[in-house]
Design an enzyme around this catalytic site. Sequence first.
Site, short mmCIF file in Angstrom:
data_model
loop_
_atom_site.label_atom_id
_atom_site.label_comp_id
_atom_site.label_asym_id
_atom_site.label_seq_id
_atom_site.Cartn_x
_atom_site.Cartn_y
_atom_site.Cartn_z
N LYS A 1 46.96 2.95 0.54
CA LYS A 1 45.70 3.71 0.55
C LYS A 1 44.50 2.79 0.37
O LYS A 1 43.45 3.01 0.97
CB LYS A 1 45.71 4.76 -0.55
CG LYS A 1 46.62 5.93 -0.24
CD LYS A 1 46.36 7.10 -1.17
CE LYS A 1 47.23 8.28 -0.74
NZ LYS A 1 47.17 9.39 -1.69
N LYS B 1 55.27 10.12 7.72
CA LYS B 1 55.57 11.42 7.11
C LYS B 1 54.54 12.48 7.46
O LYS B 1 53.39 12.15 7.75
CB LYS B 1 55.75 11.24 5.60
CG LYS B 1 54.64 11.72 4.74
CD LYS B 1 54.97 11.72 3.26
CE LYS B 1 53.70 12.09 2.50
NZ LYS B 1 53.85 12.45 1.12
N LYS C 1 49.81 16.06 4.12
CA LYS C 1 48.78 17.08 4.18
C LYS C 1 47.39 16.48 4.17
O LYS C 1 46.43 17.16 4.43
CB LYS C 1 48.95 18.08 3.06
CG LYS C 1 48.78 17.55 1.65
CD LYS C 1 48.79 18.74 0.69
CE LYS C 1 49.48 18.44 -0.60
NZ LYS C 1 48.96 17.28 -1.32
P1 AMP Z 1 51.76 15.60 -1.91
O1 AMP Z 1 51.55 16.32 -0.63
O2 AMP Z 1 51.67 14.12 -1.69
O3 AMP Z 1 50.96 16.12 -3.05
O4 AMP Z 1 53.27 15.89 -2.32
C1 AMP Z 1 53.74 17.04 -3.00
C2 AMP Z 1 55.24 17.01 -2.99
O5 AMP Z 1 55.73 17.24 -1.66
C3 AMP Z 1 55.84 15.67 -3.43
O6 AMP Z 1 57.04 15.89 -4.11
C4 AMP Z 1 56.07 14.97 -2.13
O7 AMP Z 1 57.04 13.97 -2.20
C5 AMP Z 1 56.51 16.13 -1.22
N1 AMP Z 1 56.19 15.86 0.18
C6 AMP Z 1 54.97 15.69 0.71
N2 AMP Z 1 55.04 15.48 2.06
C7 AMP Z 1 56.35 15.51 2.36
C8 AMP Z 1 57.09 15.36 3.58
N3 AMP Z 1 56.49 15.15 4.77
N4 AMP Z 1 58.42 15.46 3.53
C9 AMP Z 1 59.02 15.71 2.36
N5 AMP Z 1 58.41 15.85 1.18
C10 AMP Z 1 57.09 15.76 1.16
#
Ligand code: AMP
Length: 333
Positions: A112, A197, A200
């Site tokens: 990042k 990946k 969001k």
């Molecule tokens: P974040 O979106 O980074 O806040 O992630 C929230 C949760 O969702 C965390 O446990 C991440 O590891 C999981 N997560 C986010 N994006 C993915 C993805 N594309 N595939 C699987 N897990 C995800």
Amino acid sequence: MTRIFSGVKPTGHLTLGNYLGAVRRWAEVDQHRADALFCIVDLHALTVDHDPARVLRLSRQAATLLLASGLDPEVCTVFVQSHVDEHARLSYLLECVATDGEMRRMIQYKEKAARERARGGSVRLSLLTYPVLMAADILAYGADEVPVGDDQTQHVELTRDVAVRFNQRYGHTFVVPRATRPEVAARVMNLQEPTSKMGKSDDVGPGVVYLLDEPDAVRRKVARAVTDSGTEVAYDREERPGISNLLEILAACAGGDPEELSGGYTSYGALKKDTADAVVELLRPVQERHKELCADPAEVERVLRDGAARARETARPTVDAAYRAIGLLPAAD
Ligand code: AMP
Ligand code: TRP
């Protein structure tokens, strides 16, 4: 009883990746087998350039979607990080235990920070200390398990190191947690770029399926998913990342094993159609419940208020104990 803690950052709309990689398991499994806390980690959303109004909106939306996904406030604790002071209080102490070298080694920070610098921007100090705040989230609650996707395991490892170090130096204070990961679809990839990946925080998302996407949008995105050269439907993450991602999504939504499912398809088109149908069906009940909850914002607020009160009560004794252990004079009552 096992205690579980996990969090979701309000930096973007929740995606199918969040749901399959995290939230679904929290709702179906984790909240029923353990004393579970799920947190909208809004302080973490301030570590990169942010729009205040957007963070506020996304925090409320994330809370509503977690409840719509089946987290039951009678069974688990759902709350917002900034409502509970213990996170920031403990984070500072852990900054006095972790090292600057450890922070700089974190992959998420390196990626990042490099992206921000490449854009000519500046890197917030909080991006560097992010993993310490995350460690505070986890350690304040004495969590045994932290269900996260692959990308977060390094941060949980750091949390363990910091907990062990604190306990050795200042006396046993923290439970040493461990990361747990879901079995299927631990890492859902971007449909347009299947080697990265489905995140969001991506600005716009032709390759990102959001939990609140209308069925038409889901079908369009899946239909346009990048596939690999060749025509055979085979499960091979390295050589066929696009098709393998679709097979994993289908398996995660409708059940089955990606490798076995691949045998049932002779064309990419049929696989895409079934995958889109499966995603639409998976999201339908979540979207319906979300709509109901949006009509009753006072109920969501009540859940968050109760959740924060419960979280505060749980975290306070551990954080107070850490303050004493490290040598700070207790305030007189
Ligand atoms: P974040 O979106 O980074 O806040 O992630 C929230 C949760 O969702 C965390 O446990 C991440 O590891 C999981 N997560 C986010 N994006 C993915 C993805 N594309 N595939 C699987 N897990 C995800
Ligand atoms: N860093 C996590 C992510 O990007 C979010 C998070 C913050 C978290 N604090 C946490 C996850 C504590 C688990 C436990 O997804």
